[in-house]
Design a protein around this motif. Structure first.
Motif, PDB file in Angstrom:
ATOM      1  N   GLU A 137       0.848  -1.221   0.051  1.00  0.00           N
ATOM      2  CA  GLU A 137      -0.103   0.002  -0.161  1.00  0.00           C
ATOM      3  C   GLU A 137       0.865   1.095   0.063  1.00  0.00           C
ATOM      4  N   ASN A 138       1.992   0.941   0.297  1.00  0.00           N
ATOM      5  CA  ASN A 138       2.870   2.334   0.486  1.00  0.00           C
ATOM      6  C   ASN A 138       3.406   2.619  -1.156  1.00  0.00           C
ATOM      7  N   GLU A 139       4.087   3.898  -1.264  1.00  0.00           N
ATOM      8  CA  GLU A 139       4.613   4.258  -2.257  1.00  0.00           C
ATOM      9  C   GLU A 139       5.845   3.341  -2.589  1.00  0.00           C
ATOM     10  N   ARG A 140       6.073   2.809  -3.614  1.00  0.00           N
ATOM     11  CA  ARG A 140       7.111   1.890  -3.712  1.00  0.00           C
ATOM     12  C   ARG A 140       7.389   1.590  -5.388  1.00  0.00           C
ATOM     13  N   ALA A 148      22.485 -14.012 -15.368  1.00  0.00           N
ATOM     14  CA  ALA A 148      23.169 -14.542 -16.417  1.00  0.00           C
ATOM     15  C   ALA A 148      22.711 -16.150 -16.409  1.00  0.00           C
ATOM     16  N   SER A 149      22.415 -16.687 -15.406  1.00  0.00           N
ATOM     17  CA  SER A 149      21.833 -18.046 -15.347  1.00  0.00           C
ATOM     18  C   SER A 149      20.396 -18.146 -15.330  1.00  0.00           C
ATOM     19  N   GLY A 150      19.609 -17.186 -15.461  1.00  0.00           N
ATOM     20  CA  GLY A 150      18.353 -17.029 -15.950  1.00  0.00           C
ATOM     21  C   GLY A 150      17.563 -16.934 -14.436  1.00  0.00           C
ATOM     22  N   VAL A 151      17.976 -17.004 -13.435  1.00  0.00           N
ATOM     23  CA  VAL A 151      17.232 -16.654 -12.246  1.00  0.00           C
ATOM     24  C   VAL A 151      17.009 -15.384 -12.101  1.00  0.00           C
ATOM     25  N   GLN A 152      15.461 -15.049 -11.519  1.00  0.00           N
ATOM     26  CA  GLN A 152      15.172 -13.855 -11.354  1.00  0.00           C
ATOM     27  C   GLN A 152      14.966 -13.651  -9.834  1.00  0.00           C
ATOM     28  N   VAL A 153      15.577 -12.137  -9.660  1.00  0.00           N
ATOM     29  CA  VAL A 153      15.379 -11.580  -8.234  1.00  0.00           C
ATOM     30  C   VAL A 153      14.463 -10.404  -8.367  1.00  0.00           C
ATOM     31  N   LEU A 154      13.451 -10.448  -7.608  1.00  0.00           N
ATOM     32  CA  LEU A 154      12.798  -9.206  -7.351  1.00  0.00           C
ATOM     33  C   LEU A 154      13.239  -8.383  -6.188  1.00  0.00           C
ATOM     34  N   MET A 155      13.242  -7.047  -6.425  1.00  0.00           N
ATOM     35  CA  MET A 155      13.735  -5.965  -5.168  1.00  0.00           C
ATOM     36  C   MET A 155      12.463  -4.881  -5.338  1.00  0.00           C
ATOM     37  N   ARG A 156      12.085  -4.667  -4.169  1.00  0.00           N
ATOM     38  CA  ARG A 156      11.130  -3.543  -4.004  1.00  0.00           C
ATOM     39  C   ARG A 156      11.458  -2.501  -3.051  1.00  0.00           C
ATOM     40  N   GLN A 157      11.423  -1.294  -3.570  1.00  0.00           N
ATOM     41  CA  GLN A 157      11.935  -0.310  -2.583  1.00  0.00           C
ATOM     42  C   GLN A 157      10.606   0.477  -2.011  1.00  0.00           C
ATOM     43  N   SER A 189      12.835   3.804   5.600  1.00  0.00           N
ATOM     44  CA  SER A 189      12.287   3.061   4.690  1.00  0.00           C
ATOM     45  C   SER A 189      12.530   1.613   4.571  1.00  0.00           C
ATOM     46  N   ARG A 190      12.508   0.851   3.864  1.00  0.00           N
ATOM     47  CA  ARG A 190      12.298  -0.761   3.691  1.00  0.00           C
ATOM     48  C   ARG A 190      12.572  -1.111   2.226  1.00  0.00           C
ATOM     49  N   VAL A 191      13.454  -2.129   2.016  1.00  0.00           N
ATOM     50  CA  VAL A 191      13.814  -2.918   1.017  1.00  0.00           C
ATOM     51  C   VAL A 191      13.394  -4.353   1.058  1.00  0.00           C
ATOM     52  N   ASP A 192      12.451  -4.764   0.108  1.00  0.00           N
ATOM     53  CA  ASP A 192      12.257  -6.517   0.221  1.00  0.00           C
ATOM     54  C   ASP A 192      12.728  -7.038  -0.991  1.00  0.00           C
ATOM     55  N   ILE A 193      13.425  -8.378  -0.867  1.00  0.00           N
ATOM     56  CA  ILE A 193      14.028  -8.975  -1.754  1.00  0.00           C
ATOM     57  C   ILE A 193      13.151 -10.279  -1.758  1.00  0.00           C
ATOM     58  N   PHE A 194      12.799 -10.847  -3.183  1.00  0.00           N
ATOM     59  CA  PHE A 194      12.090 -11.881  -3.151  1.00  0.00           C
ATOM     60  C   PHE A 194      12.942 -12.898  -4.129  1.00  0.00           C
ATOM     61  N   LEU A 195      13.084 -14.154  -3.731  1.00  0.00           N
ATOM     62  CA  LEU A 195      14.135 -15.266  -4.373  1.00  0.00           C
ATOM     63  C   LEU A 195      13.408 -16.359  -4.320  1.00  0.00           C
ATOM     64  N   PRO A 196      14.112 -17.157  -5.164  1.00  0.00           N
ATOM     65  CA  PRO A 196      13.526 -18.831  -5.338  1.00  0.00           C
ATOM     66  C   PRO A 196      13.516 -19.473  -3.998  1.00  0.00           C
ATOM     67  N   LEU A 197      12.638 -20.383  -3.834  1.00  0.00           N
ATOM     68  CA  LEU A 197      12.479 -21.121  -2.724  1.00  0.00           C
ATOM     69  C   LEU A 197      13.576 -21.784  -2.276  1.00  0.00           C
ATOM     70  N   ASP A 198      14.260 -22.352  -3.209  1.00  0.00           N
ATOM     71  CA  ASP A 198      15.588 -23.183  -3.104  1.00  0.00           C
ATOM     72  C   ASP A 198      16.783 -22.456  -2.732  1.00  0.00           C
ATOM     73  N   SER A 199      16.655 -21.057  -2.538  1.00  0.00           N
ATOM     74  CA  SER A 199      17.725 -20.078  -2.223  1.00  0.00           C
ATOM     75  C   SER A 199      18.190 -20.523  -0.998  1.00  0.00           C
ATOM     76  N   ASP A 200      19.651 -20.487  -0.683  1.00  0.00           N
ATOM     77  CA  ASP A 200      20.121 -20.861   0.642  1.00  0.00           C
ATOM     78  C   ASP A 200      20.486 -19.541   1.175  1.00  0.00           C
ATOM     79  N   VAL A 201      19.467 -19.057   2.283  1.00  0.00           N
ATOM     80  CA  VAL A 201      19.568 -17.939   2.924  1.00  0.00           C
ATOM     81  C   VAL A 201      20.538 -17.939   4.070  1.00  0.00           C
ATOM     82  N   LEU A 202      21.594 -16.797   3.929  1.00  0.00           N
ATOM     83  CA  LEU A 202      22.677 -16.870   4.779  1.00  0.00           C
ATOM     84  C   LEU A 202      22.628 -15.784   6.142  1.00  0.00           C
ATOM     85  N   VAL A 203      21.379 -15.188   6.207  1.00  0.00           N
ATOM     86  CA  VAL A 203      21.078 -14.303   6.961  1.00  0.00           C
ATOM     87  C   VAL A 203      20.286 -14.457   7.989  1.00  0.00           C
TER      88      VAL A 203
END
Length: 220
Positions: A137-140, A148-157, A189-203
């Motif tokens: 709902e916020n401005e974004r 290059a490997s074809g994986v898509q990463v979504l970033m939201r400001q 503010s805030r930034v969201d990242i959306f990754l494939p489910l099989d990504s290995d999250v390190l944080v």
């Protein structure tokens, strides 16, 4: 360290306003009160320094990795969860959210190298950045980068309760490099990242990130 160009007008305006206030106060309000003049001057300097530090860009050795997702912003990890991404993927994704306080560096960087496959700006509300509905709902802005490997990463400001302007430097079809400036969000503010489910999250929740340096996840 250097200062970001997005702060030039704000820093100049703030400096001129504070200088004017101090001169007028010296002439009309506190002409015989040196203590009040000194306190006002100190408060003005502190305020100006706070505004200037918001636009700082520290010198950093940026992290690069073809299969790594690098933090796009300084801040604190507040969300790590599997969720439905309904704007672009319309499927389940792994979400990582970074909350940026007004004291953080506010440059946003490309989390991966690749081609911008999607971009859209949405005007909206200014709910606090940690509000559950702020991401829809916020401005974004929403940016999707295909590696290059074809994986898509979504970033939201996402703008917050204090932020009132989102800046971006990318457009659809543009090639981008990991770590380069993607944009800027002014004053919290805030930034969201959306990754494939099989990504290995390190944080983990509560971790502090450095934009362009901290590795958020490894892509499969």
């Amino acid at each position: 360290m250097r200062l970001h160009r997005e702060g030039n007008t704000i820093m100049l305006t703030t400096g001129l306003v504070l200088l004017t206030v101090n001169l007028l106060a010296d002439i009309y309000l506190f002409s015989d009160n040196t203590t009040a003049i000194a306190l006002l001057a100190v408060a003005s300097v502190i305020l100006f320094v706070l505004v200037v530090q918001f636009f700082r860009i520290p010198n950093r050795l940026l992290t690069t990795g073809e299969n790594q997702v690098i933090a796009p912003a300084d801040g604190t990890i507040v969300v790590i969860e599997e969720t439905e991404e309904g704007e672009y993927f319309k499927a389940r994704r792994r979400q990582i959210s970074i909350f940026m306080s007004p004291l953080n560096v506010h440059v946003n960087r490309n989390p991966v190298s690749g081609i911008v496959r999607y971009f859209k700006y949405y005007p909206g509300k200014y709910l606090v950045a940690w509000h559950p509905k702020s991401s829809t709902e916020n401005e974004r802005t929403t940016v999707v980068i295909e590696s290059a490997s074809g994986v898509q990463v979504l970033m939201r400001q996402i703008a917050g309760a204090v932020a009132r302007r989102i800046i971006w430097y990318v457009k659809e079809g543009q090639p981008v490099e990991q770590g380069d400036e993607m944009g800027f969000i002014k004053f919290g503010s805030r930034v969201d990242i959306f990754l494939p489910l099989d990504s290995d999250v390190l944080v983990k929740i509560g971790d502090r990130t450095k934009g362009g340096v901290t590795v958020l996840a490894d892509l499969k």
